[in-house]
Design an enzyme around this catalytic site. Structure first.
Site, PDB file in Angstrom:
ATOM      1  N   ASP A   1       0.865  -1.182   0.000  1.00 49.90           N
ATOM      2  CA  ASP A   1       0.000   0.000   0.000  1.00 49.90           C
ATOM      3  C   ASP A   1       0.904   1.235   0.000  1.00 49.90           C
ATOM      4  OD1 ASP A   1      -1.645   2.098   0.576  1.00 49.90           O
ATOM      5  OD2 ASP A   1      -2.419   1.289   2.473  1.00 49.90           O
TER       6      ASP A   1
ATOM      7  N   HIS B   1      -1.970  11.231 -10.796  1.00 44.53           N
ATOM      8  CA  HIS B   1      -3.191  11.847 -11.333  1.00 44.53           C
ATOM      9  C   HIS B   1      -4.455  11.193 -10.763  1.00 44.53           C
ATOM     10  CE1 HIS B   1      -4.292   9.256 -15.134  1.00 44.53           C
ATOM     11  NE2 HIS B   1      -4.032   8.510 -14.090  1.00 44.53           N
TER      12      HIS B   1
HETATM   13  C1  LIG Z   1      -3.836   4.295 -13.216  1.00 42.94           C
HETATM   14  S1  LIG Z   1      -3.169   2.835 -12.574  1.00 42.94           S
HETATM   15  C2  LIG Z   1      -1.494   2.921 -13.118  1.00 42.94           C
HETATM   16  C3  LIG Z   1      -0.836   1.573 -13.145  1.00 42.94           C
HETATM   17  C4  LIG Z   1       0.614   1.562 -13.642  1.00 42.94           C
HETATM   18  N1  LIG Z   1       1.444   2.525 -12.979  1.00 42.94           N
HETATM   19  C5  LIG Z   1       0.663   1.760 -15.138  1.00 42.94           C
HETATM   20  O1  LIG Z   1       0.983   2.867 -15.592  1.00 42.94           O
HETATM   21  O2  LIG Z   1       0.401   0.795 -15.874  1.00 42.94           O
HETATM   22  C6  LIG Z   1      -3.006   3.216 -10.860  1.00 42.94           C
HETATM   23  C7  LIG Z   1      -2.550   2.045 -10.021  1.00 42.94           C
HETATM   24  O3  LIG Z   1      -2.469   2.446  -8.654  1.00 42.94           O
HETATM   25  C8  LIG Z   1      -2.829   1.329  -7.877  1.00 42.94           C
HETATM   26  N2  LIG Z   1      -3.185   1.708  -6.504  1.00 42.94           N
HETATM   27  C9  LIG Z   1      -4.301   2.340  -6.079  1.00 42.94           C
HETATM   28  N3  LIG Z   1      -4.275   2.485  -4.756  1.00 42.94           N
HETATM   29  C10 LIG Z   1      -3.110   1.945  -4.333  1.00 42.94           C
HETATM   30  C11 LIG Z   1      -2.502   1.817  -3.041  1.00 42.94           C
HETATM   31  N4  LIG Z   1      -3.085   2.306  -1.955  1.00 42.94           N
HETATM   32  N5  LIG Z   1      -1.297   1.229  -2.969  1.00 42.94           N
HETATM   33  C12 LIG Z   1      -0.677   0.743  -4.090  1.00 42.94           C
HETATM   34  N6  LIG Z   1      -1.203   0.840  -5.324  1.00 42.94           N
HETATM   35  C13 LIG Z   1      -2.402   1.448  -5.438  1.00 42.94           C
HETATM   36  C14 LIG Z   1      -4.005   0.748  -8.635  1.00 42.94           C
HETATM   37  O4  LIG Z   1      -4.290  -0.564  -8.224  1.00 42.94           O
HETATM   38  C15 LIG Z   1      -3.521   0.875 -10.066  1.00 42.94           C
HETATM   39  O5  LIG Z   1      -2.846  -0.277 -10.487  1.00 42.94           O
END
Ligand SMILES: C[S@@+](CC[C@H](N)C(=O)[O-])C[C@H]1O[C@@H](n2cnc3c(N)ncnc32)[C@H](O)[C@@H]1O
Length: 479
Positions: free
Chosen positions: A326, A346
Site C-alpha cells: 500500500d 493523477h
Molecule cells: C492508473 S493505474 C497505473 C498503473 C501503472 N502505474 C501503469 O501505468 O500501468 C493506478 C494504479 O495504482 C494502484 N493503486 C491504487 N491504490 C493503491 C494503493 N493504496 N497502494 C498501491 N497501489 C495502489 C491501482 O491498483 C492501479 O494499479
C-alpha cells in the site's frame, strides 16, 4: 491573412511536409483504409509531432466553419461516441469483422455473435463509421478500417465468446481501454449536479466524486474493482494501462530517463505499477536492471498470472519481483536506485499524492531518482506559466492563430483531467503544480522529458535535503 486562410495554409503545408517525410522513408502515410502494419504505426508515431499542428488546425477549422449552435449541439452529444465504441467492443465487432475479411459482414450476422438487436447495433456502427471508425460498405454491411482494426484483440471470436474475461490478455490494451470507458465515464453525467451540491461539490476526497454518486457507493474505483463480482473490470483495467505506450514500446524505453546507462543490477521500483505494464517494456529492453512492481495485493495476484502467461522467465529468474504494498504505508525498499510513478499521482487529490511522495522520500537514498510519468497540463493561453530554470521545462509554442501548444489542442489530456475529477476528485497537473507538490514532499524536479501525448511526460526528480537539514540551512542563512 485571414484566420481561415492561415489555418488552411498550416494544414496544406503540414500535410505536404508529412507526405515528403513519409516518402523519404519509402512508404506513403497510411490512410484509414490502409491495412494496419507495424511499419505504418511506427511511421505515424514518429511523425506525431509533425502531425500535431495540422490536427490542431483542422479542429480549429471545424470550430471556425461551424455555426456555433451546430458546434455545441454536436460536441454535446460526443459522449455517445464513447458509448458506441464500448458497445462495439462489447459486441466483439472489430474481431468479428477481422475474421470476415475485406468484404465485410451484414449487421444481422455481426449482431448474432452476442445476440444483440441488429437494428440497434447497425445504428451504433453507423455512428462510428460517421467518425471514421469502421466503414459501411453497402447499406448495413460493415468492415474494418485501419482505425477499427486497432480495437481488435486478435483472438478467435469463438474463444472470446467462450471466455470474455480472457479476451484482452496479451493485447496492446486498446480494446480494454475502450471498454473501461463504459465504467469510468458513469460519473460524467453527474458532474454538473455534483459540482453544485453544497455538501459534496468542494470535496477533495477520492470517494466523494460524481462517479460514487452515479454508482451509489462510497468505494473508490480501485476498491470497487477488487470486489469479486467485478473481476472482469479489474482484469480489463490492468491491461488497459498498456494502451498509452503500446504504439511503440521503444519510445519509452530508449528516450527520456536514461535507463540504458544505469549500472548493472540497479533496482527500479514501479510503485503503483499495476500488473506491471511499464516494467514489462523496461525489463524486455534493459535486462541488466532489477525490478520490483508494487501494487495492491489483489492487483499483484492478477499480475502474477499475467507475467507467467506472457513474460515467462522474468519473475522466475528474479529479474522482476511483484510485491503487494500500500503506497500510503511505509515504503519497505530503502535501497532503490529509481522509483517510478506512472499514471499514479493523477489518481489522487494533492493531500494523498503528497503522502505517496513523502513515503518514497522517506525511503530514498541521496542518490535515488524519482521518475514521475504523467500528463502535464498546459494553459490555453500564450503566457505559459512556465517554471523557469528546469531543463526541458520550456515547450515550443506553435504559430498563431493556433492555440499555443499543438498537442494540447488535440485534446486527450484535458478529457483525462476532467475524467479523473469525475472518478476521484483528482487531477492532471501543470508543471508549476507538480514542482510545488514535489517540493512539499521533499523532491526537486531536475529536468523534464517531453513526449508526444498520449505518452505521459517524465519529471526526473532527486531528493531534497531532509527537512531538518533544510531548516538548519534556512536558519543559518537568516542569521
Ligand atoms: C492508473 S493505474 C497505473 C498503473 C501503472 N502505474 C501503469 O501505468 O500501468 C493506478 C494504479 O495504482 C494502484 N493503486 C491504487 N491504490 C493503491 C494503493 N493504496 N497502494 C498501491 N497501489 C495502489 C491501482 O491498483 C492501479 O494499479
Amino acid at each position: 491573412m485571414s484566420t481561415l486562410d492561415a489555418l488552411v495554409q498550416i494544414i496544406a503545408n503540414g500535410v505536404k511536409d508529412i507526405q515528403s517525410k513519409s516518402a523519404e522513408r519509402g512508404m506513403p502515410y497510411p490512410m484509414p483504409e490502409t491495412p494496419p502494419s507495424p511499419e505504418g504505426e511506427k511511421l505515424q508515431s514518429d511523425l506525431a509531432a509533425d502531425a500535431a499542428p495540422v490536427i490542431a488546425a483542422a479542429w480549429q477549422l471545424i470550430a471556425t466553419l461551424k455555426h456555433p449552435h451546430t458546434y455545441l449541439l454536436e460536441l454535446g452529444t460526443l459522449t455517445y461516441l464513447s458509448g458506441s465504441m464500448s458497445a462495439a467492443e462489447a459486441a466483439y465487432v472489430p474481431d468479428v469483422l477481422r475474421e470476415a475479411g475485406t468484404k465485410g459482414l451484414h449487421v444481422n450476422e455481426i449482431a448474432a455473435v452476442r445476440n444483440i438487436d441488429a437494428g440497434k447495433l447497425g445504428r451504433i456502427l453507423r455512428h462510428l463509421a460517421s467518425r471514421h471508425i469502421f466503414e459501411e460498405v453497402v447499406p448495413d454491411v460493415f468492415r474494418n478500417n485501419r482505425i477499427s482494426s486497432s480495437m481488435c484483440t486478435g483472438k478467435p471470436v469463438q474463444d472470446m465468446v467462450r471466455s470474455p474475461i480472457d479476451r484482452w490478455d496479451d493485447t496492446n490494451g486498446i480494446a480494454a481501454f475502450v471498454s473501461t470507458q463504459a465504467e469510468t465515464q458513469r460519473g460524467n453525467a453527474w458532474l454538473a449536479e455534483h459540482l453544485l451540491d453544497p455538501a459534496m461539490g468542494h470535496s477533495q476526497e477520492s470517494n466523494e466524486a460524481p462517479w460514487q454518486r452515479a454508482m451509489h457507493t462510497k468505494l473508490t474505483l480501485f476498491e470497487w474493482m477488487e470486489r469479486p463480482e467485478h473481476a472482469l473490470e479489474m482484469r480489463k483495467f490492468g491491461i488497459s494501462m498498456r494502451a498509452s505506450t503500446s504504439s511503440d514500446d521503444s519510445i519509452v524505453t530508449t528516450r527520456g530517463f536514461e535507463w540504458a546507462s544505469l549500472p548493472s543490477g540497479n533496482l527500479v521500483i514501479d510503485v503503483g505499477g499495476g500488473v506491471g505494464s511499464l516494467t514489462m517494456s523496461l525489463a524486455k529492453a534493459h535486462k541488466h536492471l532489477r525490478y520490483v512492481v508494487q501494487d495492491r495485493h489483489a492487483v499483484v495476484q492478477e499480475g502474477e498470472r499475467l507475467w507467467k502467461a506472457t513474460m515467462p522467465g522474468f519473475v522466475e529468474n528474479d529479474i522482476v519481483r511483484l510485491q503487494g504494498h500500500d503506497f500510503f504505508a511505509e515504503q519497505p525498499i530503502t535501497n532503490a536506485d529509481v522509483f517510478v510513478l506512472r499514471c499514479v499521482l493523477h489518481d489522487w487529490p494533492d493531500k494523498y499524492a503528497s503522502k505517496i511522495l513523502s513515503r518514497l522520500r522517506d525511503a530514498a537514498q541521496p542518490t535515488t531518482k524519482l521518475v514521475v510519468m504523467d500528463a502535464i497540463i498546459d494553459y490555453m493561453c500564450r503566457d505559459s506559466g512556465a517554471v523557469a530554470d528546469i531543463p526541458g521545462a520550456a515547450k515550443p509554442q506553435v504559430q498563431e492563430p493556433l492555440l499555443p501548444y499543438a498537442d494540447s489542442a488535440t485534446g486527450f489530456m484535458y478529457g483525462l483531467d476532467v475524467g479523473v475529477m469525475t472518478i476521484a476528485n483528482c487531477q492532471e497537473r501543470t508543471l508549476g503544480h507538480f514542482v510545488e507538490l514535489l517540493k512539499g514532499a521533499g523532491w526537486k524536479v531536475e529536468r523534464v522529458c517531453r513526449f508526444e501525448p498520449p505518452l505521459p511526460q517524465q519529471l526526473v526528480c532527486s531528493p531534497l535535503a531532509p527537512k531538518a537539514v533544510l531548516s538548519t540551512v534556512q536558519h543559518t542563512a537568516h542569521l
